[in-house]
Design a protein around this motif. Structure first.
Motif, PDB file in Angstrom:
ATOM      1  N   GLN A   1       0.834  -1.192   0.000  1.00 24.40           N
ATOM      2  CA  GLN A   1       0.000   0.000   0.000  1.00 24.40           C
ATOM      3  C   GLN A   1       0.875   1.250   0.000  1.00 24.40           C
ATOM      4  O   GLN A   1       0.552   2.250  -0.667  1.00 24.40           O
ATOM      5  N   LEU A   2       1.970   1.220   0.750  1.00 29.33           N
ATOM      6  CA  LEU A   2       2.919   2.328   0.720  1.00 29.33           C
ATOM      7  C   LEU A   2       3.424   2.571  -0.692  1.00 29.33           C
ATOM      8  O   LEU A   2       3.446   3.714  -1.172  1.00 29.33           O
ATOM      9  N   LEU A   3       3.821   1.510  -1.384  1.00 34.44           N
ATOM     10  CA  LEU A   3       4.333   1.660  -2.742  1.00 34.44           C
ATOM     11  C   LEU A   3       3.241   2.105  -3.701  1.00 34.44           C
ATOM     12  O   LEU A   3       3.505   2.869  -4.641  1.00 34.44           O
ATOM     13  N   ALA A   4       2.012   1.661  -3.460  1.00 37.35           N
ATOM     14  CA  ALA A   4       0.901   2.108  -4.312  1.00 37.35           C
ATOM     15  C   ALA A   4       0.651   3.602  -4.122  1.00 37.35           C
ATOM     16  O   ALA A   4       0.362   4.328  -5.093  1.00 37.35           O
ATOM     17  N   ASP A   5       0.770   4.089  -2.891  1.00 32.14           N
ATOM     18  CA  ASP A   5       0.599   5.524  -2.641  1.00 32.14           C
ATOM     19  C   ASP A   5       1.713   6.326  -3.296  1.00 32.14           C
ATOM     20  O   ASP A   5       1.486   7.418  -3.834  1.00 32.14           O
ATOM     21  N   VAL A   6       2.938   5.799  -3.243  1.00 33.24           N
ATOM     22  CA  VAL A   6       4.055   6.479  -3.893  1.00 33.24           C
ATOM     23  C   VAL A   6       3.843   6.519  -5.402  1.00 33.24           C
ATOM     24  O   VAL A   6       4.085   7.550  -6.048  1.00 33.24           O
ATOM     25  N   ARG A   7       3.364   5.416  -5.954  1.00 35.02           N
ATOM     26  CA  ARG A   7       3.108   5.380  -7.402  1.00 35.02           C
ATOM     27  C   ARG A   7       2.027   6.395  -7.787  1.00 35.02           C
ATOM     28  O   ARG A   7       2.162   7.120  -8.784  1.00 35.02           O
ATOM     29  N   ALA A   8       0.955   6.467  -6.997  1.00 32.33           N
ATOM     30  CA  ALA A   8      -0.123   7.414  -7.293  1.00 32.33           C
ATOM     31  C   ALA A   8       0.388   8.847  -7.260  1.00 32.33           C
ATOM     32  O   ALA A   8       0.016   9.676  -8.110  1.00 32.33           O
ATOM     33  N   ALA A   9       1.251   9.146  -6.292  1.00 35.86           N
ATOM     34  CA  ALA A   9       1.809  10.493  -6.222  1.00 35.86           C
ATOM     35  C   ALA A   9       2.711  10.774  -7.420  1.00 35.86           C
ATOM     36  O   ALA A   9       2.714  11.893  -7.968  1.00 35.86           O
ATOM     37  N   LEU A  10       3.454   9.763  -7.849  1.00 37.72           N
ATOM     38  CA  LEU A  10       4.345   9.940  -8.993  1.00 37.72           C
ATOM     39  C   LEU A  10       3.550  10.187 -10.264  1.00 37.72           C
ATOM     40  O   LEU A  10       3.887  11.061 -11.069  1.00 37.72           O
ATOM     41  N   VAL A  11       2.482   9.413 -10.440  1.00 32.55           N
ATOM     42  CA  VAL A  11       1.670   9.549 -11.660  1.00 32.55           C
ATOM     43  C   VAL A  11       0.947  10.885 -11.698  1.00 32.55           C
ATOM     44  O   VAL A  11       0.751  11.473 -12.769  1.00 32.55           O
ATOM     45  N   SER A  12       0.563  11.393 -10.524  1.00 34.29           N
ATOM     46  CA  SER A  12      -0.174  12.663 -10.495  1.00 34.29           C
ATOM     47  C   SER A  12       0.686  13.836 -10.924  1.00 34.29           C
ATOM     48  O   SER A  12       0.180  14.881 -11.329  1.00 34.29           O
TER      49      SER A  12
END
Length: 560
Positions: A529-540
């Motif tokens: 979930q931590l990595l998914a949140d980091v990915r979402a921030a990167l994509v945004s």
């Protein structure tokens, strides 16, 4: 390639090798990026570690909770394959073991030994290497008085390659011969059944035979206390190992697709050697090169040394190939690695924490909202309003009951939480923690021990609002998909949740295996979930990634 189950594939290059990465988004500043690895794993992401080809203590329910996009790539130790512990094609073995829950899993063969990964954040002192030398320094002599190839006590491919006395002589005599006729480099793998003597060529052939999607090449992995000369030798010998691995992959069964070779990059804390190792890997792997493995990290180097090594290596790597970091898995190391351009993390840090009785409790975006929903579902009599269970009158002879009662009542609930270190009572249906008492800690703990006696009567899940199978039970959205609407409604009426802290505390104190199984499921979900949140921030885009990383570092008091 698509990330939804049932429609995952790996692209094939014109030469018949698997291409296992595609870049989907890049950070507005810096080398960080988002992509798709092995056709199933959204990056930045982490491989799921396995034992004998099946996830350790993980089951179909966790697969559903994580989704294919976060759990589709599995790391299998090559030593287990070489020892014959996974006789069938590995993907089919995993799918059969878990009752058809992983039909599209892609297997990545790695050299890492899960049982030897150091549990401390950023640690690595537990892993050692034996160098090459004729009975001098750290070298360990094998038969004939020359150093034997040795797998380090952990790490991705801590295999020190050496040729025996006869092999060295043959190599000298064979100078100028075609590369295919040269004697292959010997490698020793540490399996559960003992040490296995093999070669890098046999490793490549076995990887193709078992149907792996990708293979991390063996390498010579040294800790930073070794001198520059030894690291230069490691770069040279690692290139030989990559070349032999590629040769073995090409010699495998022609009917099987060739796995992508993830070439190891070594060089210790010397940035120029890291660049040289990348160049040597590109030359040795040729068209079979499917990506890079950043090895030799987390063995005692400083954060600044690691950052410099990562920057030098990533800068020299072709942008279209994936970058896998093996070893360091703590939150700060992962955030640094992703911002440096790493795509995939191969670590057992969350699972190792579970083996020591620690649950990941780091604060993630959306936790407050998820906790509010979970507290509301629990109802007026649930843990949201009454976090601690109340025992009836405890008999004086009941020592265990009396100890639990005293431990639960002896701490200030408004000041600190046994797992997070932060004030969290009362947690009403709004999901907002109570006001912090004066002197309360200012930071959250990344992980906490379930052996704390103050958890003996705690009715809450490990992390309120966490949607892993251990915390949410049937409330995991993925777990509800297979239920009939009436069954889900019955659960909602009863306020069904997952396992409580008190129960897991009891299991751990009783040495029940279920305690570690629940902790591993929780930590695996929380970490991804931590990595998914980091990915979402990167994509945004924009400054979202840097803002999230700074917030996580500040909130958890991580070293800068």
């Amino acid at each position: 390639a698509r990330t939804d189950a049932g429609d995952c594939c790996l692209a094939m290059s014109a030469t018949g090798h698997r291409e296992c990465f595609s870049v989907l988004a890049a950070a507005s500043a810096g080398p960080a990026r988002a992509g798709l690895f092995a056709g199933v794993l959204e990056t930045p992401g982490a491989l799921l570690p396995t034992v004998c080809g099946s996830p350790a203590h993980l089951n179909a329910r966790l697969r559903q909770a994580l989704g294919q996009a976060r759990a589709g790539a599995l790391a299998v130790r090559l030593a287990q394959v070489q020892a014959g512990e996974a006789p069938r094609p590995l993907a089919a073995e995993v799918d059969a073991t878990l009752g058809g829950a992983w039909p599209d899993a892609q297997v990545i063969l790695t050299m890492r030994d899960p049982s030897q990964t150091p549990p401390l954040p950023g640690g690595g002192g537990g892993r050692t290497s034996k160098g090459k030398g004729k009975g001098k320094g750290r070298g360990k002599s094998g038969s004939g008085g020359t150093p034997a190839a040795s797998a380090g006590q952990g790490g991705p491919a801590a295999a020190n390659a050496a040729r025996g006395s006869e092999g060295a002589a043959a190599g000298a005599d064979a100078e100028g011969q075609p590369e295919d006729e040269a004697e292959p480099v010997a490698v020793t793998l540490q399996a559960s059944t003992g040490r296995l003597r093999t070669t890098a060529r046999d490793i490549g052939t076995q990887a193709r035979t078992c149907g792996a999607a990708a293979l991390m090449s063996p390498c010579v992995e040294l800790d930073p206390c070794n001198g520059r000369k030894r690291h230069e030798d490691a770069v040279r010998h690692t290139g030989d190992l990559i070349r032999d691995t590629v040769h073995g992959v090409g010699a495998g069964p022609s009917a099987a697709p060739q796995p992508a070779v993830l070439a190891a990059v070594v060089g210790g804390a010397f940035p120029d050697l890291r660049r040289s190792s990348v160049e040597a890997a590109v030359a040795a792997a040729g068209d079979s090169l499917g990506g890079f493995v950043l090895a030799g990290m987390g063995l005692g180097e400083t954060r600044a040394e690691r950052a410099a090594s990562l920057a030098a290596a990533v800068e020299a790597m072709p942008a279209h190939l994936p970058r896998v970091l093996v070893g360091p898995g703590d939150v700060l190391s992962v955030l640094d690695a992703i911002r440096a351009g790493v795509d995939v993390i191969d670590t057992d840090w969350p699972e190792t924490l579970a083996s020591f009785g620690h649950a990941l409790t780091m604060r993630l975006p959306g936790d407050d909202e998820r906790a509010a929903r979970a507290a509301a579902r629990a109802g007026p009599a649930g843990w949201g309003e009454a976090p601690l269970a109340r025992l009836p009158e405890v008999d004086a002879s009941d020592q265990a009951g009396g100890a639990a009662q005293r431990a639960s009542e002896a701490w200030d609930q408004a000041r600190t939480d046994p797992l997070t270190g932060r004030p969290c009572f009362p947690l009403a249906a709004t999901g907002s923690p109570g006001a912090a008492a004066e002197g309360a800690p200012a930071t959250w703990r990344v992980h906490g021990s379930v052996s704390d006696p103050r958890l003996a009567l705690d009715r809450r899940p490990l992390v309120p609002g966490c949607e892993c199978p251990a915390c949410a039970g049937s409330w995991s959205p993925a777990a509800l998909t297979d239920k009939l609407p009436s069954a889900a409604a019955d659960d909602a009426a009863m306020g069904t949740t997952g396992y409580s802290r008190a129960y897991i505390h009891h299991l751990w104190g009783s040495h029940e295996l279920l305690a570690q199984a629940l902790l591993e499921a929780h930590n695996a979900w929380r970490y991804r979930q931590l990595l998914a949140d980091v990915r979402a921030a990167l994509v945004s885009g924009g400054s979202a990634l840097e803002d999230l990383c700074e917030r996580l570092v500040s909130l958890h008091g991580l070293a800068r």
